[in-house]
Design a protein around this motif. Structure first.
Motif, PDB file in Angstrom:
ATOM      1  N   VAL A   1       3.439  -1.333   3.804  1.00  0.00           N
ATOM      2  CA  VAL A   1       2.986   0.003   3.347  1.00  0.00           C
ATOM      3  C   VAL A   1       4.362   0.839   3.043  1.00  0.00           C
ATOM      4  CG1 VAL A   1       2.013   1.837   4.290  1.00  0.00           C
ATOM      5  CG2 VAL A   1       1.084  -0.421   4.900  1.00  0.00           C
TER       6      VAL A   1
ATOM      7  N   SER B   1       0.832  -1.058   0.019  1.00  0.00           N
ATOM      8  CA  SER B   1       0.045  -0.150  -0.135  1.00  0.00           C
ATOM      9  C   SER B   1       0.883   1.420   0.037  1.00  0.00           C
ATOM     10  CB  SER B   1      -0.882  -0.035   1.206  1.00  0.00           C
ATOM     11  OG  SER B   1      -1.798  -1.228   1.285  1.00  0.00           O
ATOM     12  N   TYR B   2       0.282   2.520  -0.357  1.00  0.00           N
ATOM     13  CA  TYR B   2       1.041   3.392  -0.771  1.00  0.00           C
ATOM     14  C   TYR B   2       0.462   4.849   0.120  1.00  0.00           C
ATOM     15  CZ  TYR B   2       3.384   7.514  -3.055  1.00  0.00           C
ATOM     16  OH  TYR B   2       4.176   8.690  -3.561  1.00  0.00           O
ATOM     17  N   HIS B   3       0.900   5.395   0.833  1.00  0.00           N
ATOM     18  CA  HIS B   3       0.534   6.565   1.707  1.00  0.00           C
ATOM     19  C   HIS B   3       1.527   7.760   1.320  1.00  0.00           C
ATOM     20  CE1 HIS B   3      -1.837   4.297   4.883  1.00  0.00           C
ATOM     21  NE2 HIS B   3      -2.069   3.740   3.777  1.00  0.00           N
ATOM     22  N   ARG B   4       0.862   8.944   1.172  1.00  0.00           N
ATOM     23  CA  ARG B   4       1.749  10.120   0.872  1.00  0.00           C
ATOM     24  C   ARG B   4       1.518  11.267   1.817  1.00  0.00           C
ATOM     25  NH1 ARG B   4       4.200  12.392  -4.960  1.00  0.00           N
ATOM     26  NH2 ARG B   4       5.519  13.931  -3.852  1.00  0.00           N
ATOM     27  N   PRO B   5       1.667  11.362   3.140  1.00  0.00           N
ATOM     28  CA  PRO B   5       1.390  12.545   3.970  1.00  0.00           C
ATOM     29  C   PRO B   5       1.982  13.782   3.598  1.00  0.00           C
ATOM     30  CG  PRO B   5       3.348  11.049   4.860  1.00  0.00           C
ATOM     31  CD  PRO B   5       2.862  10.456   3.621  1.00  0.00           C
TER      32      PRO B   5
ATOM     33  N   SER C   1       1.098   7.934  10.564  1.00  0.00           N
ATOM     34  CA  SER C   1       1.271   6.821   9.769  1.00  0.00           C
ATOM     35  C   SER C   1       2.133   5.881   9.908  1.00  0.00           C
ATOM     36  CB  SER C   1       1.266   7.315   8.266  1.00  0.00           C
ATOM     37  OG  SER C   1       1.152   6.227   7.205  1.00  0.00           O
TER      38      SER C   1
ATOM     39  N   ILE D   1       5.676   4.856   3.017  1.00  0.00           N
ATOM     40  CA  ILE D   1       5.089   6.100   3.369  1.00  0.00           C
ATOM     41  C   ILE D   1       6.083   7.097   2.683  1.00  0.00           C
ATOM     42  CG2 ILE D   1       4.748   7.567   5.523  1.00  0.00           C
ATOM     43  CD1 ILE D   1       4.586   4.981   6.935  1.00  0.00           C
TER      44      ILE D   1
END
Length: 292
Positions: free
Chosen positions: A50, A7-11, A20, A52
């Protein structure tokens, strides 16, 4: 090969990135330049659930000068240092060192903080941090804490950054005009990992050394500052004989391992070479006022 699914998160902020990390813990991984992480993922040596991505966080990007300190955000690209970030001996030194980091395309993407967190024994920026006595800011749920570079590196690929923390900034002390710098590393080919490298900073009064900084990298689990040899240099004349004596002492202090790139004896011999050449370059830099 291709990486395992993730999964990919971009805060968009440091606080969001920390939250995160706290949520995903050991299965989350920070990505910035990705020059070490992505190849590891492609070979499935690293399999984070994941990613981040911290590239969109302005507060940990770029370089600024605060009085006697250079503050470097963790997502500052290596290429930022192709030109001096400030007009002092440390700013000029950073521009010398960066030319030895990998290849030009990698310097356009790789980051200062990523290099520190990867903690490769042959990392040029890790050597700079150790030799100059940098402070490293680590962000977590409880706020930001500062760790001395001497306590930050715990071993090969090991640092003081916890599972739910990230490196935010490095604070590098400036040195006044009059200091000269010398950096020398040996690698099989241009852009390869160093087999040995040394960073020297000298301040001279005529031919006499009145202060010194000396660090060594790529021949142990992490870069080291040679405090005892700095003390040995102070008060001595900046001659080839003095530098050879210091280099010989350094060779007795290291216990390198043998690998496919060279034997322990070979790396020990290189230790003396890189120290002599770094010190000679720092002497020349002092004498030309940074124009060398």
């Amino acid at each position: 090969m291709k990486p395992a699914p993730f999964s990919y998160h971009r805060p968009a902020s440091l606080d969001e990135a920390v939250r995160s990390l706290a949520t995903h813990g050991a299965v989350g991984k920070i990505i910035a330049g990705g020059q070490s992480l992505v190849p590891s993922m492609n070979f499935r040596l690293a399999r984070p659930d994941v990613l981040i991505d911290i590239n969109n966080i302005p507060e940990i990007q770029g370089v600024r000068v605060e009085d006697d300190t250079i503050v470097i955000g963790s997502v500052t690209r290596h290429a930022t240092f192709h030109k001096p970030v400030c007009d002092d001996p440390v700013g000029r030194m950073l521009s010398k060192v960066v030319q030895n980091i990998a290849h030009y395309p990698i310097r356009q993407r790789g980051t200062f903080g990523g290099s520190l967190c990867h903690a490769d024994p042959a990392s040029e920026w890790c050597l700079v941090a150790i030799t100059l006595g940098a402070e490293i800011e680590i962000a977590g749920q409880d706020g930001t804490r500062r760790v001395a570079a001497s306590e930050f590196f715990r071993g090969t690929f090991m640092t003081a950054v916890g599972e739910t923390e990230l490196l935010a900034r490095l604070r590098l002390p400036r040195l006044p005009h009059g200091w000269g710098s010398g950096f020398y590393e040996f690698s099989r080919r241009k852009g390869d990992f160093a087999l040995a490298m040394a960073l020297a900073m000298l301040r001279l009064d005529g031919d006499r050394i009145i202060d010194a900084r000396l660090g060594l990298g790529a021949v142990s689990a992490h870069s080291v500052r040679l405090d005892a040899l700095e003390a040995q240099l102070k008060g001595q004349c900046a001659t080839d004989e003095t530098f050879s004596a210091v280099a010989a002492a350094a060779q007795k202090m290291v216990s390198p391992s043998s690998d496919i790139h060279g034997s322990a004896e070979y790396r020990r011999d290189l230790t003396g070479t890189v120290i002599r050449r770094a010190l000679a370059a720092a002497r020349a830099d002092c004498r030309t006022g940074g124009a060398a």
